[in-house]
Design an enzyme around this catalytic site. Sequence first.
Site, PDB file in Angstrom:
ATOM      1  N   HIS A  25       0.823  -1.223   0.000  1.00 18.92           N
ATOM      2  CA  HIS A  25       0.000   0.000   0.000  1.00 18.92           C
ATOM      3  C   HIS A  25       0.853   1.268   0.000  1.00 18.92           C
ATOM      4  CE1 HIS A  25      -3.304  -2.520   2.227  1.00 18.92           C
ATOM      5  NE2 HIS A  25      -2.919  -3.039   1.082  1.00 18.92           N
ATOM      6  N   HIS A  79      -8.745  -9.875  12.372  1.00 20.70           N
ATOM      7  CA  HIS A  79      -8.757  -8.703  11.481  1.00 20.70           C
ATOM      8  C   HIS A  79      -9.062  -9.200  10.075  1.00 20.70           C
ATOM      9  CE1 HIS A  79      -7.567  -5.086   9.500  1.00 20.70           C
ATOM     10  NE2 HIS A  79      -6.270  -5.271   9.442  1.00 20.70           N
ATOM     11  N   GLU A  81      -8.686  -7.608   7.101  1.00 14.64           N
ATOM     12  CA  GLU A  81      -7.863  -7.215   5.944  1.00 14.64           C
ATOM     13  C   GLU A  81      -7.282  -8.493   5.328  1.00 14.64           C
ATOM     14  OE1 GLU A  81      -4.946  -4.074   6.535  1.00 14.64           O
ATOM     15  OE2 GLU A  81      -4.955  -3.697   4.371  1.00 14.64           O
ATOM     16  N   ASP A  83      -4.671  -9.661   4.047  1.00 12.78           N
ATOM     17  CA  ASP A  83      -3.396 -10.308   4.374  1.00 12.78           C
ATOM     18  C   ASP A  83      -3.560 -11.270   5.551  1.00 12.78           C
ATOM     19  OD1 ASP A  83      -3.825  -7.935   5.826  1.00 12.78           O
ATOM     20  OD2 ASP A  83      -1.705  -7.534   6.111  1.00 12.78           O
ATOM     21  N   HIS A 144      -5.637  -2.037  12.715  1.00 11.67           N
ATOM     22  CA  HIS A 144      -5.684  -0.802  11.989  1.00 11.67           C
ATOM     23  C   HIS A 144      -6.939  -0.609  11.135  1.00 11.67           C
ATOM     24  CE1 HIS A 144      -4.275  -1.701   7.689  1.00 11.67           C
ATOM     25  NE2 HIS A 144      -4.398  -0.417   7.560  1.00 11.67           N
ATOM     26  N   ASP A 163      -2.097  -6.928  13.816  1.00 13.48           N
ATOM     27  CA  ASP A 163      -1.223  -5.876  13.274  1.00 13.48           C
ATOM     28  C   ASP A 163      -0.402  -5.176  14.367  1.00 13.48           C
ATOM     29  OD1 ASP A 163      -1.764  -6.147  10.563  1.00 13.48           O
ATOM     30  OD2 ASP A 163      -3.309  -4.610  10.529  1.00 13.48           O
ATOM     31  N   TYR A 191       6.697   0.377  10.659  1.00 16.02           N
ATOM     32  CA  TYR A 191       5.322  -0.140  10.576  1.00 16.02           C
ATOM     33  C   TYR A 191       4.362   0.803  11.296  1.00 16.02           C
ATOM     34  CZ  TYR A 191       1.545  -3.502  10.469  1.00 16.02           C
ATOM     35  OH  TYR A 191       0.334  -4.106  10.214  1.00 16.02           O
ATOM     36  N   HIS A 222       2.512 -10.046  11.751  1.00 21.65           N
ATOM     37  CA  HIS A 222       3.602  -9.699  10.836  1.00 21.65           C
ATOM     38  C   HIS A 222       4.916  -9.715  11.610  1.00 21.65           C
ATOM     39  CE1 HIS A 222       0.903  -8.353   7.663  1.00 21.65           C
ATOM     40  NE2 HIS A 222       0.324  -7.486   8.466  1.00 21.65           N
TER      41      HIS A 222
HETATM   42 FE1  FEO Z   1      -4.330  -4.353   8.575  1.00 21.95          FE
HETATM   43 FE2  FEO Z   1      -1.798  -6.706   8.321  1.00 21.95          FE
HETATM   44  O1  FEO Z   1      -3.456  -5.895   7.958  1.00 21.95           O
END
Ligand code: FEO
Length: 393
Positions: A25, A79, A81, A83, A144, A163, A191, A222
């Site tokens: 992103h 979450h 999202e 990923d 996030h 995250d 990050y 992550h």
């Molecule tokens: Fe908000 Fe790692 O996704």
Amino acid sequence: MLTAKEIKPGIWWVGGIDWNERMFHGYTTEAGITYNAYLIIDEKVTLIDTVKPKFADELIQRISQVIDPSKIDVIVTNHVEMDHSGTLPRIHELAPSAEIYASAPNGVKEIKAHYGLDVTGVKSGDSISIGKRTLTFVATPMVHWPDNMVTYCPEDKVLFSNDAFGQHFASSKHFDVDNGLAEVMYQARKYYANIVQPYAAQARRALDAVKALDLEMIAPSHGIIWTEHIADILAAYDEFCSGEVKEKALVLYDSMWESTAKMAKAICEAFVEEGVPARYIDLKHMHESDIMTDFLDTKYVCVGSPTLNSQMLPTVAGFLTYMRGLSPKNKQRVGLAFGSYGWAPIGPKNVGKQLEEAGFALPVDTLAQNWIPSQEALDGIQATVRSMIEAGE
Ligand code: FEO
């Protein structure tokens, strides 16, 4: 062979490693990315998060090393999202009876919107038993996305933080102690600066909730897993969330014929002369996501562009757009716009407008230099910088 890694008795890392991903992103990921998912072997076999769709086979192979994926009873989606949830449909195909948990109401809505799957909604403080273990959910909205939550296992003192506390850092070594702490902390800072910064107030609330937990391990979605440096990453987040700035300066610019570059160098040298650490950066040569990592605690921010046609240079406009999107707290930052022009000072003036709209204090006028700055004009920059520093005291 792709291997699963047991990170505590009965708890396995089963994620994907994206060694060669270099962009997330608009954020450069020079150290790669991991998508961490965790498998808990208990009376109810539980999967915490999944991975980006491209890594579905990797996730399934790693799970299969530990248990047949069809035996998964519970899937926690911290979450939505993609990923982290992108492989949920594949896991659902393999284990159609598995109950999916996500935050209520946002996680439930987002899973339905993305995948049309039925989900059980949970709220902050809700717990489920998976056998010998309990999983307790803590909502962390906007860290996030609106749906974010973290999952805590009190019996193992493990927080699956998604995250929060993550870093874009690919490594085959899963723990903080096995990797260079300085690089991992830099990536955690990058990050935060590029992903979490807009939600500092929400991150602060999440941090306060997490600090109250008894922790032996923070397992984000992550990067590396925190075991020996939990206090360090919590202290770092304390500092990041504070939004406090330090006496240091960034001079960011682009230049066509070196006039704006000469001004940038003179501004940088003037800060150093005044005892304020400073660096000047040609925006053609450093990515904005790296600049924001430094910007996070920088008090003095000077941005320069010449006039190009009737605007500033696109590199400068790009940085300003990216910076403003991250909504840094600029009230305590002191800004300066500068730049050279031929027949209309539109470039530097527009930079000044953007800094003003972004909330910077602008105690001195925009330095707009017609054509090439003389040595006298460059020498005069010392007084301008001194005025900025005095205004910031
Ligand atoms: Fe908000 Fe790692 O996704």
